[in-house]
Design a protein around this motif. Structure first.
Motif, mmCIF file in Angstrom:
data_model
loop_
_atom_site.group_PDB
_atom_site.id
_atom_site.type_symbol
_atom_site.label_atom_id
_atom_site.label_comp_id
_atom_site.label_asym_id
_atom_site.label_seq_id
_atom_site.Cartn_x
_atom_site.Cartn_y
_atom_site.Cartn_z
ATOM 1 N N ASN A 1 5.598 14.509 -5.438
ATOM 2 C CA ASN A 1 4.141 14.524 -5.249
ATOM 3 C C ASN A 1 3.369 14.551 -6.571
ATOM 4 O OD1 ASN A 1 4.626 17.144 -6.021
ATOM 5 N ND2 ASN A 1 4.177 18.031 -3.998
ATOM 6 N N ASN A 2 4.109 14.640 -7.689
ATOM 7 C CA ASN A 2 3.459 14.550 -9.006
ATOM 8 C C ASN A 2 3.484 13.137 -9.563
ATOM 9 O OD1 ASN A 2 2.873 17.312 -9.159
ATOM 10 N ND2 ASN A 2 4.903 17.787 -10.002
ATOM 11 N N LEU A 3 4.105 12.221 -8.828
ATOM 12 C CA LEU A 3 4.251 10.851 -9.307
ATOM 13 C C LEU A 3 3.224 9.943 -8.653
ATOM 14 C CD1 LEU A 3 8.143 10.526 -9.174
ATOM 15 C CD2 LEU A 3 6.721 10.963 -11.184
ATOM 16 N N SER A 4 2.652 9.054 -9.461
ATOM 17 C CA SER A 4 1.711 8.071 -8.944
ATOM 18 C C SER A 4 2.382 6.705 -8.880
ATOM 19 C CB SER A 4 0.467 8.007 -9.836
ATOM 20 O OG SER A 4 0.826 7.665 -11.164
ATOM 21 N N GLN A 5 1.721 5.759 -8.260
ATOM 22 C CA GLN A 5 2.257 4.417 -8.133
ATOM 23 C C GLN A 5 2.452 3.777 -9.509
ATOM 24 O OE1 GLN A 5 3.418 2.801 -5.702
ATOM 25 N NE2 GLN A 5 3.446 0.662 -6.327
ATOM 26 N N ASN A 6 3.644 3.173 -9.714
ATOM 27 C CA ASN A 6 3.989 2.471 -10.958
ATOM 28 C C ASN A 6 3.976 3.376 -12.192
ATOM 29 O OD1 ASN A 6 4.341 -0.031 -9.652
ATOM 30 N ND2 ASN A 6 2.132 -0.434 -9.751
ATOM 31 N N GLN A 7 4.130 4.652 -11.990
ATOM 32 C CA GLN A 7 4.137 5.575 -13.128
ATOM 33 C C GLN A 7 5.419 5.387 -13.946
ATOM 34 O OE1 GLN A 7 2.985 9.624 -12.389
ATOM 35 N NE2 GLN A 7 4.342 10.420 -13.996
ATOM 36 N N ASN A 8 5.301 5.574 -15.261
ATOM 37 C CA ASN A 8 6.463 5.497 -16.141
ATOM 38 C C ASN A 8 7.222 6.822 -16.134
ATOM 39 O OD1 ASN A 8 6.012 2.867 -17.054
ATOM 40 N ND2 ASN A 8 4.549 3.558 -18.596
ATOM 41 N N ILE A 9 8.533 6.724 -16.008
ATOM 42 C CA ILE A 9 9.416 7.876 -16.133
ATOM 43 C C ILE A 9 10.244 7.660 -17.404
ATOM 44 C CG2 ILE A 9 11.296 9.195 -15.095
ATOM 45 C CD1 ILE A 9 8.734 9.387 -13.522
ATOM 46 N N PHE A 10 10.165 8.603 -18.334
ATOM 47 C CA PHE A 10 10.854 8.445 -19.618
ATOM 48 C C PHE A 10 12.063 9.360 -19.672
ATOM 49 C CE2 PHE A 10 6.410 7.325 -20.447
ATOM 50 C CZ PHE A 10 6.580 6.044 -20.977
ATOM 51 N N VAL B 1 12.251 1.451 -9.597
ATOM 52 C CA VAL B 1 12.956 2.046 -8.467
ATOM 53 C C VAL B 1 11.935 2.440 -7.397
ATOM 54 C CG1 VAL B 1 12.924 4.320 -9.579
ATOM 55 C CG2 VAL B 1 14.553 3.865 -7.760
ATOM 56 N N ASN B 2 12.279 2.178 -6.149
ATOM 57 C CA ASN B 2 11.412 2.512 -5.016
ATOM 58 C C ASN B 2 11.767 3.905 -4.503
ATOM 59 O OD1 ASN B 2 10.391 2.730 -2.273
ATOM 60 N ND2 ASN B 2 9.936 0.533 -2.406
ATOM 61 N N ILE B 3 10.786 4.808 -4.470
ATOM 62 C CA ILE B 3 11.033 6.188 -4.029
ATOM 63 C C ILE B 3 10.306 6.500 -2.733
ATOM 64 C CG2 ILE B 3 11.459 7.009 -6.379
ATOM 65 C CD1 ILE B 3 8.599 8.089 -6.417
ATOM 66 N N THR C 1 0.820 -1.204 0.000
ATOM 67 C CA THR C 1 0.000 0.000 0.000
ATOM 68 C C THR C 1 0.849 1.247 0.000
ATOM 69 O OG1 THR C 1 -1.722 -1.178 1.195
ATOM 70 C CG2 THR C 1 -1.814 1.234 1.218
ATOM 71 N N PHE C 2 1.918 1.257 0.803
ATOM 72 C CA PHE C 2 2.661 2.494 1.017
ATOM 73 C C PHE C 2 3.972 2.563 0.250
ATOM 74 C CE2 PHE C 2 -0.210 4.111 4.033
ATOM 75 C CZ PHE C 2 -0.678 3.059 4.811
ATOM 76 N N SER C 3 4.496 1.413 -0.215
ATOM 77 C CA SER C 3 5.723 1.443 -0.983
ATOM 78 C C SER C 3 5.417 1.980 -2.381
ATOM 79 C CB SER C 3 6.312 0.032 -1.076
ATOM 80 O OG SER C 3 7.463 0.034 -1.850
ATOM 81 N N GLN C 4 6.134 3.028 -2.787
ATOM 82 C CA GLN C 4 5.859 3.656 -4.086
ATOM 83 C C GLN C 4 6.978 3.340 -5.063
ATOM 84 O OE1 GLN C 4 5.308 7.891 -3.969
ATOM 85 N NE2 GLN C 4 4.623 7.990 -6.101
ATOM 86 N N ASN C 5 6.609 2.700 -6.168
ATOM 87 C CA ASN C 5 7.557 2.358 -7.216
ATOM 88 C C ASN C 5 7.242 3.138 -8.489
ATOM 89 O OD1 ASN C 5 8.794 0.444 -5.563
ATOM 90 N ND2 ASN C 5 7.430 -1.194 -6.261
ATOM 91 N N VAL C 6 8.278 3.482 -9.214
ATOM 92 C CA VAL C 6 8.114 4.036 -10.558
ATOM 93 C C VAL C 6 9.002 3.238 -11.502
ATOM 94 C CG1 VAL C 6 7.497 6.365 -9.817
ATOM 95 C CG2 VAL C 6 9.910 5.783 -10.164
ATOM 96 N N GLU C 7 8.654 3.247 -12.800
ATOM 97 C CA GLU C 7 9.405 2.495 -13.802
ATOM 98 C C GLU C 7 10.100 3.474 -14.737
ATOM 99 O OE1 GLU C 7 7.045 -0.502 -15.728
ATOM 100 O OE2 GLU C 7 5.809 -0.778 -13.922
ATOM 101 N N VAL C 8 11.418 3.323 -14.888
ATOM 102 C CA VAL C 8 12.213 4.217 -15.727
ATOM 103 C C VAL C 8 12.455 3.545 -17.075
ATOM 104 C CG1 VAL C 8 14.274 5.655 -15.856
ATOM 105 C CG2 VAL C 8 13.331 5.023 -13.620
#
Length: 816
Positions: A80-89, A54-56, A16-23
């Protein structure tokens, strides 16, 4: 039981609380491992794993995160502009981007896995060159030659194909329109080289991705694009260059603004080109070849009944012109998965004199008092939508709408006449492109898309008598209609197409399959005034073509690789092919409404050898067959009684031979290119390339046009303490007159005259250049060049103008 509940609650809380994004890579969409993420103070750090995840979670909610990787441009974004599992390009940097090709099948791919021969000029190289026009860029690319007929000329030649057999593209939008002609075409000069991020050249048929005209290849220009959420909110740069030997100057300004969701870029340049001064050293032995002893001083407002003596015959009078270019781009990025872009481009030149026409003789005297192109104008308005998706069949997509307008005119008057003739053309092109990329079977790449274009052409022509007082033109008479260049009641040209391209990756190989189907429709109308063929009033033509490509790239080991591709292409007759009326040297081209499409079948084979120090040798060879080849041939006008000879008519008071574009059967072209790169040491590298092209016509075509002589180029780069020193040598073999095209495209009459109506053909020539580049600071870049060091006189093959003599050039770029 209570321990089990605690374990379950722990994993729920983590998820629930761990936030990941994909680069991911912006172009290939591949995950990027080992991306470092840290806050502004660099107190906390995280690294992406092998899947780019990556876990932020450990970063503060309001912190600014920076994403950094050695092969990519850094990115800054608020957490605060990033959502869970959001893609970072991330966008590849120049070195990484040089390994990626954006234009093949209208999608990005690893260059090392392509079967097609592609060459790239990147932003770093453009910054080093600081070129005045795009000809300077194209001349740096092995395998391309550039023809020139006037000061504002520059017609690229690829593999023996030129003009409307090469497709020009800017930012995904085709520049070729319904009146792109055969022979020589100079529209590439309407693009400001300093506004470009990169230029890609695809050699050989590329109709699967681009449709009609892409027979010899595609030249795809990519203009600069602003980025959102940059660390620096504003950027301003200024560049200036001055060529003292040729009186050429260029000034350019670029401004960028970036915030979280919005970005804009504005580029402006003004170029001034003086009269071209030819080289004085005549190693070819033809003392007066190309010299200008007389010229015309006639203008819009000035009248001179006789030619003027040129005080310096090495100065090619009436080759001067200037040009203004503007680029504006606006980007709105509401989220990381969507981007809206608005692209506006404007290019406008002054009048450009047709130098070869102004030097045309009639009974030993200059024929034309004026022969020039009016201001040439190109406008592009193009909104675009780029999006990313998690669906396999559509990982990314780009939708491009476009409106282009082209304005051109031709103005000419003979010395012994007061009648001035003007032809004006207005072309509007509406376009829609949808290009999409996906994944199938987990790892295989799939690109597909659609294209719609609609051209409208308005052609107008008239003559006016000039009224003079002393040497001033005080007024013009009423307009009298004359024969228009294109159908006088307007014409339209429609294209509908769809394509698909599939790439299967193996451990050390890539298989490529591509297919496209294109529908073309042409409609043209003539009215009864000033017609050459009274029976001609309307034509409606439809053409369809299916094209495919099959390519295979095999990496034998880290040193050797092989590639081969079989591809087809086509060119449907456009308004210029089918409906043009044009006179040149007593030969009149007239419409032929029965013209059909031409088709090419081509096979490429390439072998590459690499060494661990970065040295390499690359050999590419090709063989092409063109069926229903479109070329010029004798053509009679039915029911014409103006002359007794059925092959001639009276036109503008002169008896002229009539020809038209015809389907002339099968022709063949083949050739090869070798490119060698040798890294002698960490500070010295050497590059060499040699290009060979051969054409085989038939009894109807005669020799094929645009077959350049063998060309050799050598370049040495020496890195000094802070700068770079470049030494370059170009050598062109000669071409004998018996191998020139019989219909005038190769300009045999522009070669040395060695007897009565006997021409020598194009002499061999060589040229040496030296260039020094020095970064004065991180913000100031300086370069100096001494071009054509030995002041050699020469002409590029098929050119109607002598090339620049010795010149000293300085350039300066400043980034604020």
């Amino acid at each position: 039981m209570k321990y089990l509940i605690r374990i379950i609650m722990f994993f729920i809380s983590v998820s629930t609380f761990s936030q990941n994004v994909e680069v991911k890579d912006m172009f290939s969409l591949s995950p990027i491992p080992e991306v470092f993420v840290f806050d502004i103070k660099k107190e906390k750090i995280a690294v992406s794993d092998s899947m780019g995840v990556v876990n932020i979670e450990n970063f503060e909610k309001n912190s600014t995160l920076q994403f950094k990787h050695i092969a990519y441009k850094p990115l800054k974004i608020q957490k605060n502009n990033l959502s869970q599992n959001q893609n970072i390009f991330l966008i590849p940097n120049s070195e990484k981007l040089n390994e990626i090709v954006l234009s093949v099948s209208r999608s990005s791919y690893d260059k090392n896995r392509l079967a097609k021969e592609v060459k790239v000029i990147n932003n770093t190289q453009i910054k080093r060159l600081l070129p005045e026009n795009t000809s300077s860029i194209l001349n740096q690319i092995p395998g391309i030659r550039v023809q020139q007929s006037q000061g504002g000329g520059g017609s690229p030649v690829l593999r023996g194909f030129e003009a409307n057999r090469i497709l020009l593209v800017i930012d995904g939008v085709r520049i070729n329109n319904a009146i792109f002609r055969s022979g020589h075409l100079h529209n590439s000069l309407s693009i400001d080289p300093l506004s470009l991020e990169r230029t890609e050249v695809m050699f050989g048929p590329s109709s699967v991705g681009y449709g009609s005209d892409a027979i010899g290849g595609v030249i795809h220009f990519y203009s600069k694009e602003p980025l959102t959420n940059e660390i620096r909110k504003t950027d301003f740069s200024f560049s200036t260059s001055k060529n003292f030997g040729q009186n050429i100057s260029k000034n350019a300004f670029l401004f960028e603004y970036s915030n979280k969701k919005l970005a804009l870029l504005q580029s402006f340049s003004f170029s001034r080109f003086g009269d071209i001064i030819m080289g004085k050293k005549r190693h070819h032995g033809h003392e007066n070849w190309g010299k200008v002893f007389y010229y015309s001083q006639n203008t819009d407002t000035k009248y001179y009944p006789l030619p003027t003596i040129n005080s310096n015959p090495n100065v090619q009078k009436n080759t001067n012109y200037n040009q203004f270019d503007l680029l504006q781009k606006f980007v709105y990025k509401p989220s990381n998965n969507y981007k809206l872009l608005f692209n506006f481009q404007l290019s406008r030149s002054s009048n450009i004199a047709r130098f070869d026409k102004l030097n045309q003789l009639n009974d030993g005297k200059l024929k034309y008092a004026r022969w020039e192109y009016g201001p040439q104008k190109r406008v592009l308005v193009s909104p675009q939508l780029l999006f990313f998706s998690e669906k396999d069949w559509i990982k990314s997509g780009k939708i491009i709408l476009s409106l282009q307008t082209f304005s051109e005119s031709r103005i000419h008057r003979k010395f012994d006449e007061l009648s001035r003739k003007t032809q004006k053309e207005e072309v509007q092109v509406y376009g829609l492109n949808g290009d999409f990329k996906g994944k199938i079977f987990n790892s295989d790449d799939l690109s597909y898309g659609v294209e719609v274009t609609h051209n409208t052409v308005e052609s107008n022509a008239f003559s006016q008598d000039i009224e003079i007082l002393e040497n001033k033109i005080i007024s013009l008479s009423a307009k009298t209609p004359i024969t228009t260049r294109y159908p006088s009641d307007g014409s339209q040209y429609l294209t509908l197409a769809g394509y698909v391209d599939y790439r299967k990756k193996f451990n050390n190989a890539t298989l490529n399959l591509g297919f496209r189907h294109t529908y073309n429709q042409l409609e043209a109308l003539w009215h009864e005034k000033a017609l050459i063929d009274a029976s001609l009033n309307y034509v409606f033509q439809k053409n369809q073509s299916s094209n495919f490509s099959l390519g295979y790239n095999y990496e034998i080991n880290k040193r050797w690789s092989l590639k081969s591709i079989f591809s087809t292409g086509f060119r449907a007759p456009n308004i210029d092919d089918l409906g043009k009326t044009r006179e040149n040297n007593g030969i009149l081209s007239i419409p032929n409404i029965n013209l059909k499409s031409e088709y090419i079948y081509n096979i490429d084979f390439g072998i590459n050898r690499k060494w661990t120090n970065g040295s390499s040798v690359n050999l590419t060879s090709y063989f092409s067959i063109v069926n229903d080849y479109i070329g010029r041939g004798l053509y009679s006008v039915e029911n014409d009684i103006t002359t007794e000879n059925p092959s001639t008519i009276l036109f503008s008071g002169d008896e002229v031979t009539t020809i038209a574009n015809l389907n002339l059967g099968q022709v063949k072209l083949f050739g090869a290119e070798i490119v060698c790169v040798w890294n002698v040491s960490s500070k010295i590298d050497w590059q060499s390339n040699i290009t060979f092209t051969k054409g085989e016509g038939n009894s109807l075509t005669g020799n094929l046009p645009s077959i350049s002589p063998v060309f050799l180029s050598q370049k040495i780069n020496v890195s000094v303490k802070r700068g770079d020193l470049f030494l370059k040598w170009d050598y062109s073999f000669s071409k004998k007159p018996q191998f020139f095209s019989p219909w005038g495209e190769d300009g045999l009459e522009e070669t040395p005259l060695i007897g009565e109506s006997i021409y020598a053909g194009t002499p061999r020539w060589s040229r040496f250049d030296i260039n020094f580049e020095y970064p004065i600071s991180n913000r100031v870049f300086f370069s100096a060049a001494l071009n054509n060091i030995f002041d050699s006189h020469y002409r590029e093959f098929a050119s109607g103008i002598s090339s620049h003599g010795r010149s000293l050039r300085f350039a300066l770029k400043y980034d604020m």
